[in-house]
Design a protein around this motif. Structure first.
Motif, PDB file in Angstrom:
ATOM      1  N   GLU A   1       0.825  -1.211   0.000  1.00  0.00           N
ATOM      2  CA  GLU A   1       0.000   0.000   0.000  1.00  0.00           C
ATOM      3  C   GLU A   1       0.859   1.261   0.000  1.00  0.00           C
ATOM      4  O   GLU A   1       0.410   2.327  -0.440  1.00  0.00           O
ATOM      5  CB  GLU A   1      -0.931   0.005   1.212  1.00  0.00           C
ATOM      6  CG  GLU A   1      -2.127  -0.909   1.093  1.00  0.00           C
ATOM      7  CD  GLU A   1      -3.121  -0.436   0.037  1.00  0.00           C
ATOM      8  OE1 GLU A   1      -3.294   0.790  -0.126  1.00  0.00           O
ATOM      9  OE2 GLU A   1      -3.736  -1.294  -0.619  1.00  0.00           O
ATOM     10  N   ALA A   2       2.093   1.160   0.506  1.00  0.00           N
ATOM     11  CA  ALA A   2       2.974   2.324   0.583  1.00  0.00           C
ATOM     12  C   ALA A   2       3.756   2.558  -0.703  1.00  0.00           C
ATOM     13  O   ALA A   2       4.552   3.505  -0.777  1.00  0.00           O
ATOM     14  CB  ALA A   2       3.941   2.175   1.757  1.00  0.00           C
ATOM     15  N   ARG A   3       3.536   1.727  -1.713  1.00  0.00           N
ATOM     16  CA  ARG A   3       4.168   1.972  -3.014  1.00  0.00           C
ATOM     17  C   ARG A   3       3.626   3.283  -3.595  1.00  0.00           C
ATOM     18  O   ARG A   3       2.443   3.609  -3.447  1.00  0.00           O
ATOM     19  CB  ARG A   3       3.868   0.825  -3.979  1.00  0.00           C
ATOM     20  CG  ARG A   3       4.648  -0.454  -3.723  1.00  0.00           C
ATOM     21  CD  ARG A   3       4.108  -1.570  -4.609  1.00  0.00           C
ATOM     22  NE  ARG A   3       4.116  -1.225  -6.016  1.00  0.00           N
ATOM     23  CZ  ARG A   3       5.096  -1.527  -6.870  1.00  0.00           C
ATOM     24  NH1 ARG A   3       6.149  -2.207  -6.436  1.00  0.00           N
ATOM     25  NH2 ARG A   3       5.029  -1.173  -8.140  1.00  0.00           N
TER      26      ARG A   3
ATOM     27  N   VAL B   1       9.771  11.937  -8.816  1.00  0.00           N
ATOM     28  CA  VAL B   1      10.140  10.531  -8.606  1.00  0.00           C
ATOM     29  C   VAL B   1       9.500   9.715  -9.718  1.00  0.00           C
ATOM     30  O   VAL B   1       8.293   9.802  -9.935  1.00  0.00           O
ATOM     31  CB  VAL B   1       9.652  10.013  -7.229  1.00  0.00           C
ATOM     32  CG1 VAL B   1       9.972   8.532  -7.070  1.00  0.00           C
ATOM     33  CG2 VAL B   1      10.275  10.815  -6.101  1.00  0.00           C
ATOM     34  N   ASN B   2      10.305   8.952 -10.449  1.00  0.00           N
ATOM     35  CA  ASN B   2       9.766   8.169 -11.565  1.00  0.00           C
ATOM     36  C   ASN B   2       9.892   6.663 -11.331  1.00  0.00           C
ATOM     37  O   ASN B   2       9.939   5.874 -12.261  1.00  0.00           O
ATOM     38  CB  ASN B   2      10.455   8.552 -12.875  1.00  0.00           C
ATOM     39  CG  ASN B   2      11.930   8.188 -12.897  1.00  0.00           C
ATOM     40  OD1 ASN B   2      12.537   7.984 -11.856  1.00  0.00           O
ATOM     41  ND2 ASN B   2      12.505   8.108 -14.088  1.00  0.00           N
ATOM     42  N   VAL B   3       9.946   6.265 -10.056  1.00  0.00           N
ATOM     43  CA  VAL B   3      10.044   4.849  -9.690  1.00  0.00           C
ATOM     44  C   VAL B   3       8.719   4.425  -9.065  1.00  0.00           C
ATOM     45  O   VAL B   3       8.423   4.817  -7.924  1.00  0.00           O
ATOM     46  CB  VAL B   3      11.204   4.604  -8.704  1.00  0.00           C
ATOM     47  CG1 VAL B   3      11.303   3.125  -8.347  1.00  0.00           C
ATOM     48  CG2 VAL B   3      12.516   5.118  -9.280  1.00  0.00           C
TER      49      VAL B   3
ATOM     50  N   GLN C   1       9.033   3.534  -2.010  1.00  0.00           N
ATOM     51  CA  GLN C   1       8.338   3.315  -0.744  1.00  0.00           C
ATOM     52  C   GLN C   1       8.129   4.639  -0.008  1.00  0.00           C
ATOM     53  O   GLN C   1       9.089   5.319   0.350  1.00  0.00           O
ATOM     54  CB  GLN C   1       9.128   2.352   0.131  1.00  0.00           C
ATOM     55  CG  GLN C   1       8.920   0.884  -0.207  1.00  0.00           C
ATOM     56  CD  GLN C   1       7.532   0.384   0.189  1.00  0.00           C
ATOM     57  OE1 GLN C   1       7.044   0.665   1.268  1.00  0.00           O
ATOM     58  NE2 GLN C   1       6.902  -0.356  -0.704  1.00  0.00           N
ATOM     59  N   LEU C   2       6.863   4.972   0.199  1.00  0.00           N
ATOM     60  CA  LEU C   2       6.525   6.190   0.918  1.00  0.00           C
ATOM     61  C   LEU C   2       6.696   5.985   2.425  1.00  0.00           C
ATOM     62  O   LEU C   2       6.549   4.866   2.925  1.00  0.00           O
ATOM     63  CB  LEU C   2       5.088   6.594   0.619  1.00  0.00           C
ATOM     64  CG  LEU C   2       4.787   6.971  -0.828  1.00  0.00           C
ATOM     65  CD1 LEU C   2       3.288   7.074  -1.044  1.00  0.00           C
ATOM     66  CD2 LEU C   2       5.471   8.290  -1.206  1.00  0.00           C
ATOM     67  N   LYS C   3       6.964   7.074   3.109  1.00  0.00           N
ATOM     68  CA  LYS C   3       7.040   7.059   4.573  1.00  0.00           C
ATOM     69  C   LYS C   3       6.004   8.038   5.113  1.00  0.00           C
ATOM     70  O   LYS C   3       5.639   9.003   4.432  1.00  0.00           O
ATOM     71  CB  LYS C   3       8.445   7.458   5.042  1.00  0.00           C
ATOM     72  CG  LYS C   3       9.527   6.465   4.629  1.00  0.00           C
ATOM     73  CD  LYS C   3      10.879   6.934   5.115  1.00  0.00           C
ATOM     74  CE  LYS C   3      11.979   5.930   4.767  1.00  0.00           C
ATOM     75  NZ  LYS C   3      12.113   5.738   3.310  1.00  0.00           N
ATOM     76  N   PRO C   4       5.503   7.803   6.323  1.00  0.00           N
ATOM     77  CA  PRO C   4       4.514   8.722   6.898  1.00  0.00           C
ATOM     78  C   PRO C   4       4.999  10.162   6.845  1.00  0.00           C
ATOM     79  O   PRO C   4       6.137  10.467   7.221  1.00  0.00           O
ATOM     80  CB  PRO C   4       4.380   8.222   8.338  1.00  0.00           C
ATOM     81  CG  PRO C   4       4.670   6.751   8.242  1.00  0.00           C
ATOM     82  CD  PRO C   4       5.764   6.648   7.206  1.00  0.00           C
TER      83      PRO C   4
END
Length: 201
Positions: free
Chosen positions: A92-94, A127-129, A133-136
């Protein structure tokens, strides 16, 4: 960039669910694919078959191929907590999934394309990836010069209110990844424990 480009309805029929968002045709024909789809006698699937099918469902749902999915699982296994729930949280954090959840794109493949074509920023940087991974606290936005692009903004459908781990500002055209979601908040019908059992063999 590796991704699944085959027939979507066929995949939906394999699982009997519109996991790729193609439910319109699934309602017309929900039989398994193949020449003898509606009539073929099928054995009750064994334990391994059920585990493998669940892993395949998760991979197709989030648009991840085997090597990357395995790496995500290994990361989920390393961090504290329940491995299956960690796996869903990492998926979900992608970045591509967050773009989809925020309503910037109507589908995950569309979100993946927006990211890879450099239309999306994270904390002001392009960001093109798609697997980023996102962080809070991370802020996801549209690149400034694309905010006037009707072909991009015309796809906005608004964030679903049930995705409480994300916040979206319509006026600023940006969203915030507030926290990793709890498993019960994620609507995908995935039995992650079967995936853990499969990789634990």
């Amino acid at each position: 960039m590796a991704r699944y480009t085959g027939p979507k309805t066929r995949i939906c029929r394999i699982f009997g669910e519109p996991i790729l968002g193609n439910g319109k045709y699934l309602s017309k024909n929900s039989n398994p694919p193949g020449q003898h789809g509606p009539t073929k006698k099928r054995k009750a699937p064994g334990e391994y078959a059920l585990q493998l099918k669940e892993k395949q469902k998760a991979k197709y749902t989030y648009g991840v191929l085997e090597k990357q999915f395995r790496k995500t699982f290994e990361e989920a296994n390393r961090i504290k907590g329940v491995t299956g729930e960690n796996l869903i949280k990492l998926l979900e954090a992608r970045l591509d999934n967050a773009v989809y959840r925020l309503g910037i794109s109507p589908s995950r493949p569309g979100a993946r394309q927006l990211v890879s074509h450099k239309h999306i920023t994270v904390n002001g940087e392009v960001v093109n990836v798609p697997s980023f991974q996102l962080k809070p606290g991370d802020v996801i936005g549209i690149k400034e010069k694309d905010k006037a692009n009707a072909s991009i903004t015309g796809q906005f459908r608004g964030k679903n209110v049930k995705f409480s781990w994300l916040d979206w500002s319509e006026s600023e055209m940006q969203g915030t990844f507030i926290a990793y979601p709890e498993r019960e908040s994620v609507p995908e019908n995935i039995k992650e424990q079967l995936i853990v059992e499969l990789y634990s063999k």
